[in-house]
Design a protein around this motif. Structure first.
Motif, PDB file in Angstrom:
ATOM      1  N   VAL A  14      -8.079   3.345   3.632  1.00 24.07           N
ATOM      2  CA  VAL A  14      -8.636   4.303   4.595  1.00 24.07           C
ATOM      3  C   VAL A  14      -8.710   3.559   5.924  1.00 24.07           C
ATOM      4  CG1 VAL A  14     -10.616   5.730   5.221  1.00 24.07           C
ATOM      5  CG2 VAL A  14     -10.028   5.383   2.800  1.00 24.07           C
ATOM      6  N   TYR A  15      -8.095   4.094   6.967  1.00 25.77           N
ATOM      7  CA  TYR A  15      -8.181   3.406   8.249  1.00 25.77           C
ATOM      8  C   TYR A  15      -9.660   3.337   8.629  1.00 25.77           C
ATOM      9  CZ  TYR A  15      -6.699   1.514  12.686  1.00 25.77           C
ATOM     10  OH  TYR A  15      -6.499   0.668  13.750  1.00 25.77           O
ATOM     11  N   PRO A  16     -10.172   2.123   8.940  1.00 25.54           N
ATOM     12  CA  PRO A  16     -11.629   1.954   9.003  1.00 25.54           C
ATOM     13  C   PRO A  16     -12.308   2.538  10.240  1.00 25.54           C
ATOM     14  CG  PRO A  16     -10.538  -0.111   9.486  1.00 25.54           C
ATOM     15  CD  PRO A  16      -9.464   0.853   9.109  1.00 25.54           C
ATOM     16  N   ASP A  17     -11.554   3.015  11.224  1.00 25.33           N
ATOM     17  CA  ASP A  17     -12.165   3.652  12.397  1.00 25.33           C
ATOM     18  C   ASP A  17     -11.428   4.939  12.682  1.00 25.33           C
ATOM     19  OD1 ASP A  17     -13.903   1.312  13.332  1.00 25.33           O
ATOM     20  OD2 ASP A  17     -11.926   0.391  13.236  1.00 25.33           O
ATOM     21  N   PRO A  18     -12.166   6.014  13.032  1.00 22.30           N
ATOM     22  CA  PRO A  18     -11.485   7.260  13.386  1.00 22.30           C
ATOM     23  C   PRO A  18     -10.973   7.175  14.827  1.00 22.30           C
ATOM     24  CG  PRO A  18     -13.864   7.577  13.429  1.00 22.30           C
ATOM     25  CD  PRO A  18     -13.642   6.148  13.050  1.00 22.30           C
ATOM     26  N   THR A  19     -10.112   6.192  15.042  1.00 21.22           N
ATOM     27  CA  THR A  19      -9.606   5.954  16.388  1.00 21.22           C
ATOM     28  C   THR A  19      -8.429   6.884  16.672  1.00 21.22           C
ATOM     29  OG1 THR A  19      -8.722   4.218  17.808  1.00 21.22           O
ATOM     30  CG2 THR A  19      -8.151   4.095  15.493  1.00 21.22           C
ATOM     31  N   LYS A  20      -7.718   6.656  17.780  1.00 22.92           N
ATOM     32  CA  LYS A  20      -6.575   7.514  18.132  1.00 22.92           C
ATOM     33  C   LYS A  20      -5.578   7.616  16.991  1.00 22.92           C
ATOM     34  CE  LYS A  20      -6.368   6.652  23.113  1.00 22.92           C
ATOM     35  NZ  LYS A  20      -6.269   5.322  23.736  1.00 22.92           N
ATOM     36  N   MET A  21      -5.123   8.852  16.722  1.00 18.13           N
ATOM     37  CA  MET A  21      -4.206   9.071  15.608  1.00 18.13           C
ATOM     38  C   MET A  21      -2.937   8.228  15.767  1.00 18.13           C
ATOM     39  SD  MET A  21      -3.738  10.423  12.690  1.00 18.13           S
ATOM     40  CE  MET A  21      -5.369  11.171  12.619  1.00 18.13           C
ATOM     41  N   LYS A  22      -2.497   8.058  17.001  1.00 13.39           N
ATOM     42  CA  LYS A  22      -1.272   7.290  17.246  1.00 13.39           C
ATOM     43  C   LYS A  22      -1.424   5.846  16.748  1.00 13.39           C
ATOM     44  CE  LYS A  22       1.923   6.158  20.911  1.00 13.39           C
ATOM     45  NZ  LYS A  22       2.024   5.866  22.336  1.00 13.39           N
ATOM     46  N   THR A  80       0.842  -1.184   0.000  1.00 11.45           N
ATOM     47  CA  THR A  80       0.000   0.000   0.000  1.00 11.45           C
ATOM     48  C   THR A  80       0.885   1.246   0.000  1.00 11.45           C
ATOM     49  OG1 THR A  80      -1.716  -1.166   1.200  1.00 11.45           O
ATOM     50  CG2 THR A  80      -1.738   1.237   1.339  1.00 11.45           C
ATOM     51  N   GLN A  81       0.534   2.225  -0.843  1.00 13.40           N
ATOM     52  CA  GLN A  81       1.343   3.438  -0.910  1.00 13.40           C
ATOM     53  C   GLN A  81       0.811   4.549  -0.015  1.00 13.40           C
ATOM     54  OE1 GLN A  81       0.782   2.487  -5.203  1.00 13.40           O
ATOM     55  NE2 GLN A  81       2.321   4.101  -5.455  1.00 13.40           N
ATOM     56  N   LEU A  82      -0.491   4.534   0.222  1.00 11.58           N
ATOM     57  CA  LEU A  82      -1.116   5.674   0.893  1.00 11.58           C
ATOM     58  C   LEU A  82      -2.184   5.208   1.878  1.00 11.58           C
ATOM     59  CD1 LEU A  82      -1.656   8.788   1.024  1.00 11.58           C
ATOM     60  CD2 LEU A  82      -3.261   8.462  -0.880  1.00 11.58           C
ATOM     61  N   LEU A  83      -2.092   5.748   3.110  1.00 11.79           N
ATOM     62  CA  LEU A  83      -3.146   5.488   4.097  1.00 11.79           C
ATOM     63  C   LEU A  83      -3.813   6.809   4.471  1.00 11.79           C
ATOM     64  CD1 LEU A  83      -4.491   3.511   6.282  1.00 11.79           C
ATOM     65  CD2 LEU A  83      -2.797   4.491   7.857  1.00 11.79           C
ATOM     66  N   PHE A  84      -5.138   6.852   4.477  1.00 12.78           N
ATOM     67  CA  PHE A  84      -5.845   8.003   5.017  1.00 12.78           C
ATOM     68  C   PHE A  84      -6.112   7.753   6.500  1.00 12.78           C
ATOM     69  CE2 PHE A  84      -6.748   8.617   0.542  1.00 12.78           C
ATOM     70  CZ  PHE A  84      -6.709  10.003   0.411  1.00 12.78           C
ATOM     71  N   ALA A  85      -5.641   8.680   7.344  1.00 11.28           N
ATOM     72  CA  ALA A  85      -5.886   8.594   8.785  1.00 11.28           C
ATOM     73  C   ALA A  85      -6.768   9.779   9.156  1.00 11.28           C
ATOM     74  CB  ALA A  85      -4.564   8.654   9.547  1.00 11.28           C
ATOM     75  N   THR A  86      -7.836   9.513   9.916  1.00  8.37           N
ATOM     76  CA  THR A  86      -8.839  10.572  10.102  1.00  8.37           C
ATOM     77  C   THR A  86      -9.181  10.802  11.572  1.00  8.37           C
ATOM     78  OG1 THR A  86     -10.675   9.015   9.925  1.00  8.37           O
ATOM     79  CG2 THR A  86      -9.898  10.005   7.877  1.00  8.37           C
ATOM     80  N   PHE A  87      -9.747  12.003  11.842  1.00  2.00           N
ATOM     81  CA  PHE A  87     -10.070  12.402  13.217  1.00  2.00           C
ATOM     82  C   PHE A  87     -11.540  12.200  13.565  1.00  2.00           C
ATOM     83  CE2 PHE A  87      -6.030  14.765  12.976  1.00  2.00           C
ATOM     84  CZ  PHE A  87      -5.497  14.429  14.202  1.00  2.00           C
ATOM     85  N   GLY A  88     -12.352  11.735  12.598  1.00  2.00           N
ATOM     86  CA  GLY A  88     -13.777  11.575  12.916  1.00  2.00           C
ATOM     87  C   GLY A  88     -14.518  10.901  11.787  1.00  2.00           C
TER      88      GLY A  88
END
Lengths: 444, 444
Positions: free
Chosen positions: A383-391, A352-360
């Protein structure tokens, strides 16, 4: 908790990292096979026992895995067994489909084989073979092409190798010349060990196997032959001059080397050595002409590729007179050599080249839209499937070696951007969707 | 002559043409899986019998192929069996390797499976499955991504399909609401046949299975639901309003459709239909949420892709609480659909592009030198291995669908050219080595 599940001994699971390395090996070999016009076939994992039995010697028969139908009673002998190699199924294939085939037939085959061997380091009960064979022609250009294939495969891997070549007819000539024509198997089995046990022990073994002292003495100059391929050919031609078979073997080796060397300049490769090795004696049950074996120069590992010419492989299935020559790459050993020499490319194509990490949740939906655009541009994206802790999202990217993370918070949504983080350097920059797409499709 | 050899019933050989079509299918599916960040794993062909037994129902247990070691006595029960599907080995993999894995774990797996079913048209004892699963998250974005994957795979194939979606919780809600909560399996088994046998027979079967007439009557409005997805959702929500489980299923379907439809414009694809189908009831042994099934619109064939969410797949191996969702493409049926609709691309990537046909031994050596240059330029090239009759060499090119033949005679050697024949048009022109290379690397 229940006991942790396990797999049968001698078998393996392959993790994503292992798979991408294995795919690198298979893809490399496959693309060189294709470059030389070989066409892929596959045969079933199971063959009739009658197809398999008696083809690998008594030892081999014992190592066959048998398959029992649910319908069969336990005391009935199973009629089917798992494929032991790719060569016998290929011979069976050629005979069974002879009317559909156009000869010469060039086929490659990359499939697992199974052997009920005692598992040990580097020896598995399920492993892959990568074979290429040409059947239906006795032209020595096929041998030359197989040598070129070996050279090109290892050039692409970056592994320095030497290819040892010999000829079954030379070995037969030697047995004739020293007066022991019926003892060719004993002679070759013994001299095959020269590298490992040294000349004294080989001589002892030859005597034990019933060779006369005269014969062993006459063999000495051959065992001690050295120098360039030309020197060896000249010397052996002198020894074998009374043996028609032997001289034919010498002529074949000469012609193969001449044809191969005639294009040396075009290849411009100094890390590949072709060496005449008169002690090489593999696969004598079926090889009738050239014999090949390949060894890595910079690491101690047995043969990593081998092959040879067989004049009558399909004869066992009732179709005589089809000459063939083939080569087999040992994927598992190549895997270990590449690992030991640290030769795997840094980035293998399937990560995978790109992951989207989200806040909500809103941001996640925004990211899903962007992800679709990236995928349409051919960029492997998650796309990270849950808007969990950014860490947690970041450590997921780390653990999976994802080089870029696009962070989305409310600011980014307002500005119609993402904050792109380059994981290697830690650098961050806000990008629009077009900028992101361009950045990832044209990495510097 | 000996009897022609054969292969075990229900198994197949794959010819070069079949393999290039199969590779086209596997490569297409694989590249879409990768686009969504799925990582490949492989598991051994054989698993412990304890891993396999009891996972596929009584019927399934009977269809397992058992493997007998050479060392085992015939009367001993074999400890190992061939993989029956990819899902149970994957669950075993996740539990066995849980410490090495980063969750959510997205894996794909393309390997053969074996079933001792009675062979019949379209049903084999060895066939490939192509699975993608996400485990370790209950986010519905995974369902949406799997729908997108189905859409993209079939868009690339050019096959018009409809994806039917349902939810196990809706089915449970229905069983509750009609007063037969324990008969969910009976109900779903019967209504699953609605398409095939019609509503009257389904009602008969429901009564035979012990449902009360009242229950069957209450079921009728649900079986007859029609209209848009929105219409159906509204109607079923009304029916299920007293069932908490049922309403949760409705909410999940709504959310999946909402997320999926929010990016409809970006996809711009009118040949893909997502349809809520309340009679869809597959894999109820393990699915707990969404259920998918895909059918081709322009050809009569059963389900060509299916999947769903399971909340406790790894529980059978002692690791509870890992939710997952997955999808499985049936390569064999897709193969038949593509063939029936004549959708295979004209040129598949792995064929030979150029054959050198020669009039003599000298010309053949000349051709080998040229062939090396072509291969270095990435052109799949063969040299016919014998300077036999030109007609024979030409028919070899024809039979193997090689589009270009470079003819070499003494004139060409003198002029440092070849005579290139385009097999489709029959056109011929003399070309230098650079011209030939350019012609074949930049075909118009």
């Amino acid at each position: 908790m229940a006991q942790k599940p396990s797999i049968p001994k001698g078998t393996r699971d392959f993790s994503p990292v292992e798979m991408s390395r294995r795919n690198y090996i298979f893809d490399t070999i496959r693309s060189v096979f294709r470059l030389y016009g070989f066409r892929q076939i596959e045969t079933p994992s199971m063959e009739q026992m009658s197809t398999l039995m008696g083809k690998y010697g008594e030892e081999g028969d014992k190592l066959l895995f048998r398959i029992q139908n649910s319908g069969e009673k336990a005391k009935e002998a199973p009629e089917k067994g798992l494929r032991y190699d790719l060569t016998v199924p290929f011979a069976r294939y050629v005979v069974q489909h002879r009317e559909e085939l156009q000869f010469p037939f060039r086929r490659y085959q990359i499939q697992p084989v199974w052997r009920a061997d005692r598992p040990q380091k580097g020896r598995y009960r399920e492993f892959y073979q990568c074979d290429a064979d040409v059947v239906g022609t006795d032209s020595l250009t096929s041998e030359v092409e197989l040598i070129e294939i070996v050279e090109e495969v290892y050039r692409r891997f970056g592994i320095h190798v030497s290819l040892h070549i010999n000829n079954r007819k030379i070995l037969a000539g030697i047995a004739q010349t020293i007066g022991e024509p019926d003892k060719i198997i004993d002679i070759t089995t013994a001299i095959d060990k020269l590298d490992k046990i040294g000349i004294e022990k080989v001589n002892e073994e030859l005597l034990e196997r019933g060779l006369s002292e005269t014969a062993v003495n006459r063999l000495q100059p051959i065992l001690r032959l050295s120098g360039s391929n030309e020197d060896k050919l000249q010397a052996i031609a002198e020894v074998l001059k009374e043996s028609e078979t032997g001289m034919q073997g010498v002529a074949e080796v000469k012609e193969i080397l001449r044809l191969y060397n005639s294009n040396k300049e075009q290849r411009d490769n100094n890390s590949f050595i072709v060496e005449l090795d008169l002690t090489l004696a593999r696969g004598l049950n079926y090889y009738t002409g050239a014999i090949f074996e390949v060894k890595a120069l910079d690491v101690a590992m047995g043969s990593i590729t081998g092959g040879g010419r067989y004049d009558n492989l399909t004869g066992i299935f009732g179709m005589p007179g089809v000459s063939g020559v083939g080569i087999s790459f040992g994927a598992d050993r190549i895997y270990d050599v590449l690992a030991e020499l640290n030769l795997y490319p840094d980035t293998l194509s399937d990560t995978t080249q790109l992951l989207f990490a989200t806040f909500g949740k809103q941001e996640m939906e925004y990211a899903m839209r962007w992800a679709l655009v990236m995928r349409q541009a051919g960029i492997n994206t998650e796309v990270y499937p849950d808007p969990t802790k950014m860490k947690k999202q970041m450590s997921y990217a780390d653990a999976n070696h994802i080089p870029f993370v696009a962070i989305v918070g409310s600011t980014e949504m307002e500005n119609n951007t993402v904050m792109l983080k380059e994981m290697l350097t830690g650098e961050q920059q806000p990008l629009t969707i077009t900028e992101l797409k361009n950045k990832l499709t044209n990495p510097q």
